[in-house]
Design a protein around this motif. Structure first.
Motif, PDB file in Angstrom:
ATOM      1  N   PHE A  51      58.085  34.907 -10.071  1.00 46.51           N
ATOM      2  CA  PHE A  51      58.626  35.592 -10.990  1.00 46.51           C
ATOM      3  C   PHE A  51      60.061  35.969 -10.683  1.00 46.51           C
ATOM      4  CE2 PHE A  51      55.119  37.958 -13.550  1.00 46.51           C
ATOM      5  CZ  PHE A  51      54.634  36.735 -13.903  1.00 46.51           C
ATOM      6  N   PRO A  52      60.473  36.408  -9.404  1.00 46.51           N
ATOM      7  CA  PRO A  52      62.087  36.918  -9.011  1.00 46.51           C
ATOM      8  C   PRO A  52      62.933  35.837  -9.291  1.00 46.51           C
ATOM      9  CG  PRO A  52      60.507  37.616  -7.371  1.00 46.51           C
ATOM     10  CD  PRO A  52      59.694  36.751  -8.259  1.00 46.51           C
ATOM     11  N   LEU A  53      62.568  34.703  -8.827  1.00 44.96           N
ATOM     12  CA  LEU A  53      63.410  33.360  -9.097  1.00 44.96           C
ATOM     13  C   LEU A  53      63.518  32.977 -10.680  1.00 44.96           C
ATOM     14  CD1 LEU A  53      62.807  31.293  -6.034  1.00 44.96           C
ATOM     15  CD2 LEU A  53      64.883  32.195  -6.679  1.00 44.96           C
ATOM     16  N   LEU A  71      53.886  32.113 -18.093  1.00 48.46           N
ATOM     17  CA  LEU A  71      54.547  30.920 -18.464  1.00 48.46           C
ATOM     18  C   LEU A  71      56.098  31.257 -18.286  1.00 48.46           C
ATOM     19  CD1 LEU A  71      52.642  30.092 -21.769  1.00 48.46           C
ATOM     20  CD2 LEU A  71      52.206  29.202 -19.591  1.00 48.46           C
ATOM     21  N   ALA A  72      56.769  30.186 -17.826  1.00 41.23           N
ATOM     22  CA  ALA A  72      58.331  30.121 -18.041  1.00 41.23           C
ATOM     23  C   ALA A  72      58.691  29.392 -19.262  1.00 41.23           C
ATOM     24  CB  ALA A  72      58.783  29.422 -16.603  1.00 41.23           C
ATOM     25  N   LEU A  73      59.413  29.844 -20.059  1.00 44.73           N
ATOM     26  CA  LEU A  73      59.902  29.130 -21.446  1.00 44.73           C
ATOM     27  C   LEU A  73      61.083  28.634 -21.301  1.00 44.73           C
ATOM     28  CD1 LEU A  73      59.303  31.704 -24.030  1.00 44.73           C
ATOM     29  CD2 LEU A  73      57.807  30.023 -23.393  1.00 44.73           C
ATOM     30  N   MET A  74      61.085  27.129 -21.334  1.00 43.29           N
ATOM     31  CA  MET A  74      62.195  26.108 -21.211  1.00 43.29           C
ATOM     32  C   MET A  74      62.943  25.830 -22.510  1.00 43.29           C
ATOM     33  SD  MET A  74      60.765  23.713 -18.183  1.00 43.29           S
ATOM     34  CE  MET A  74      62.414  23.586 -17.307  1.00 43.29           C
ATOM     35  N   GLY A  75      62.198  26.524 -23.292  1.00 46.75           N
ATOM     36  CA  GLY A  75      62.555  26.226 -24.935  1.00 46.75           C
ATOM     37  C   GLY A  75      61.535  26.989 -25.707  1.00 46.75           C
ATOM     38  N   PHE A  95      69.264  25.540 -10.707  1.00 46.10           N
ATOM     39  CA  PHE A  95      68.164  25.996 -11.565  1.00 46.10           C
ATOM     40  C   PHE A  95      67.028  25.916 -10.743  1.00 46.10           C
ATOM     41  CE2 PHE A  95      64.631  24.446 -14.514  1.00 46.10           C
ATOM     42  CZ  PHE A  95      64.667  25.431 -15.514  1.00 46.10           C
ATOM     43  N   TYR A  96      66.070  26.826 -10.967  1.00 48.28           N
ATOM     44  CA  TYR A  96      64.853  27.021 -10.285  1.00 48.28           C
ATOM     45  C   TYR A  96      63.534  26.114 -11.003  1.00 48.28           C
ATOM     46  CZ  TYR A  96      60.502  28.575  -8.330  1.00 48.28           C
ATOM     47  OH  TYR A  96      59.145  28.247  -7.361  1.00 48.28           O
ATOM     48  N   VAL A  97      63.135  25.086 -10.473  1.00 49.29           N
ATOM     49  CA  VAL A  97      62.003  24.049 -10.931  1.00 49.29           C
ATOM     50  C   VAL A  97      60.691  24.930 -10.424  1.00 49.29           C
ATOM     51  CG1 VAL A  97      60.981  21.828 -11.312  1.00 49.29           C
ATOM     52  CG2 VAL A  97      63.488  22.044 -11.021  1.00 49.29           C
ATOM     53  N   PRO A  98      59.879  25.055 -11.519  1.00 49.80           N
ATOM     54  CA  PRO A  98      58.780  25.715 -11.142  1.00 49.80           C
ATOM     55  C   PRO A  98      57.714  24.804 -10.351  1.00 49.80           C
ATOM     56  CG  PRO A  98      59.051  26.334 -13.413  1.00 49.80           C
ATOM     57  CD  PRO A  98      60.201  25.255 -13.036  1.00 49.80           C
ATOM     58  N   LEU A 224      54.548  46.168  -9.889  1.00 47.46           N
ATOM     59  CA  LEU A 224      55.386  46.973 -10.678  1.00 47.46           C
ATOM     60  C   LEU A 224      57.028  46.205 -10.625  1.00 47.46           C
ATOM     61  CD1 LEU A 224      55.967  49.178 -12.549  1.00 47.46           C
ATOM     62  CD2 LEU A 224      57.067  50.502 -10.793  1.00 47.46           C
ATOM     63  N   PRO A 225      57.304  45.705  -9.679  1.00 48.71           N
ATOM     64  CA  PRO A 225      58.494  44.759  -9.674  1.00 48.71           C
ATOM     65  C   PRO A 225      58.306  43.456 -10.162  1.00 48.71           C
ATOM     66  CG  PRO A 225      58.293  45.687  -7.311  1.00 48.71           C
ATOM     67  CD  PRO A 225      56.866  46.063  -8.277  1.00 48.71           C
ATOM     68  N   LEU A 226      57.073  42.930 -10.199  1.00 49.02           N
ATOM     69  CA  LEU A 226      56.853  42.003 -11.160  1.00 49.02           C
ATOM     70  C   LEU A 226      56.851  41.972 -12.614  1.00 49.02           C
ATOM     71  CD1 LEU A 226      54.121  40.293  -8.896  1.00 49.02           C
ATOM     72  CD2 LEU A 226      56.373  39.663  -8.829  1.00 49.02           C
ATOM     73  N   ILE A 227      56.258  43.154 -12.989  1.00 48.00           N
ATOM     74  CA  ILE A 227      56.202  43.467 -14.373  1.00 48.00           C
ATOM     75  C   ILE A 227      57.715  43.653 -15.014  1.00 48.00           C
ATOM     76  CG2 ILE A 227      55.573  45.361 -15.918  1.00 48.00           C
ATOM     77  CD1 ILE A 227      53.060  45.946 -14.133  1.00 48.00           C
ATOM     78  N   TYR A 228      58.480  44.252 -14.104  1.00 48.07           N
ATOM     79  CA  TYR A 228      60.025  44.274 -14.533  1.00 48.07           C
ATOM     80  C   TYR A 228      60.648  43.334 -14.318  1.00 48.07           C
ATOM     81  CZ  TYR A 228      59.756  49.503 -15.148  1.00 48.07           C
ATOM     82  OH  TYR A 228      59.361  50.802 -15.409  1.00 48.07           O
TER      83      TYR A 228
END
Length: 257
Positions: A51-53, A71-75, A95-98, A224-228
């Motif tokens: 999440f942080p990256l 999910l990370a949205l790439m589009g 760029f960070y590749v999951p 909490l940090p992950l939620i934010y």
């Protein structure tokens, strides 16, 4: 030869075959700078550690259904990836590749439903693992090469991160703060806004209304940090939309998920 379990295959995978020092003694891995399987994929599963990256580059949302995943949205539209070209090559270096993408074509899987042990498998259709003349050796003198040991370690770490992500999602659901998401984007000159739905997100109002004991728990367990990170990342929705427009892939209003 053992075969991988007959069950629905994960995203990107067209087949699974257990990696064997006997069967695949002369197999090699080709290191490529592109991922064709990613070219038309607009959403990729991620783990909570990422999440942080991820939130620096892509919106983080949650899939719909009984067992949502991050999910990370790439589009924003099906079939559109704004970070790679048509051959799956990254359009930018910063760029960070999951990890889910970097794991392919490997996967840890149970060979029998009653087995506890996970075996390292690969997708034989990937085109990057095979009896090639070129590439990095997977076995040396009948033993896993250093490369294969590193691949196994990476997959084991991914499985552990996946278990922590599953627990995170369970606790998120138990808190009752997940809601159906909706984003409206009004481009300049457009008669109607583009409405994106089909995903879930944290309701910030419900988050702020949590009881003291609930809030204390998610502070102590690191949620909490992950939620934010997820909430902050949603601001990137408009950036992804702009990337689509600049690439000439003007979307039609439709579901994200």
């Amino acid at each position: 030869m053992a075969s991988a379990p007959q069950q629905p295959l994960p995203l990107f995978y067209n087949g699974l075959e257990p990696l064997s020092s006997q069967t695949h003694a002369d197999f090699r891995l080709r290191i490529l700078d592109k991922a064709p399987f990613l070219a038309n994929q607009h959403a990729v599963p991620i783990t909570v550690e990422e999440f942080p990256l991820v939130q620096r580059f892509m919106p983080i949302v949650f899939s719909v259904g009984d067992d949502p995943v991050p999910l990370a949205l790439m589009g924003l539209n099906e079939g559109i990836n704004t970070f790679v070209d048509d051959e799956g090559k990254l359009l930018e270096t910063n760029f960070y590749v999951p990890a889910y993408v970097r794991r392919y074509p490997y996967l840890l899987a149970r060979l029998r439903p009653d087995a506890d042990e996970l075996s390292l498998c690969f997708d034989p259709t990937s085109g990057i693992v095979g009896a090639f003349e070129d590439g990095e050796k997977l076995f040396e003198d009948g033993q896993p090469s250093e490369l294969t040991k590193n691949i196994l370690q990476f997959n084991e770490q991914f499985e552990q991160a996946g278990a922590r992500t599953t627990q995170f999602m369970k606790e998120l659901k138990d808190l009752g703060i997940l809601i159906d998401g909706e984003v409206s984007i009004q481009p300049d000159g457009a008669a109607q806004p583009f409405i994106y739905r089909g995903f879930m997100m944290v309701d910030e109002a419900k988050l702020n209304e949590l009881r003291g004991d609930q809030l204390r728990k998610i502070v102590q367990n690191g949620m909490l940090p992950l939620i934010y990170a997820h909430l902050f990342s949603l601001q990137l929705m408009r950036d992804i939309f702009s990337r689509q427009v600049s690439m000439g892939k003007m979307p039609e209003p439709q579901l994200v998920g």
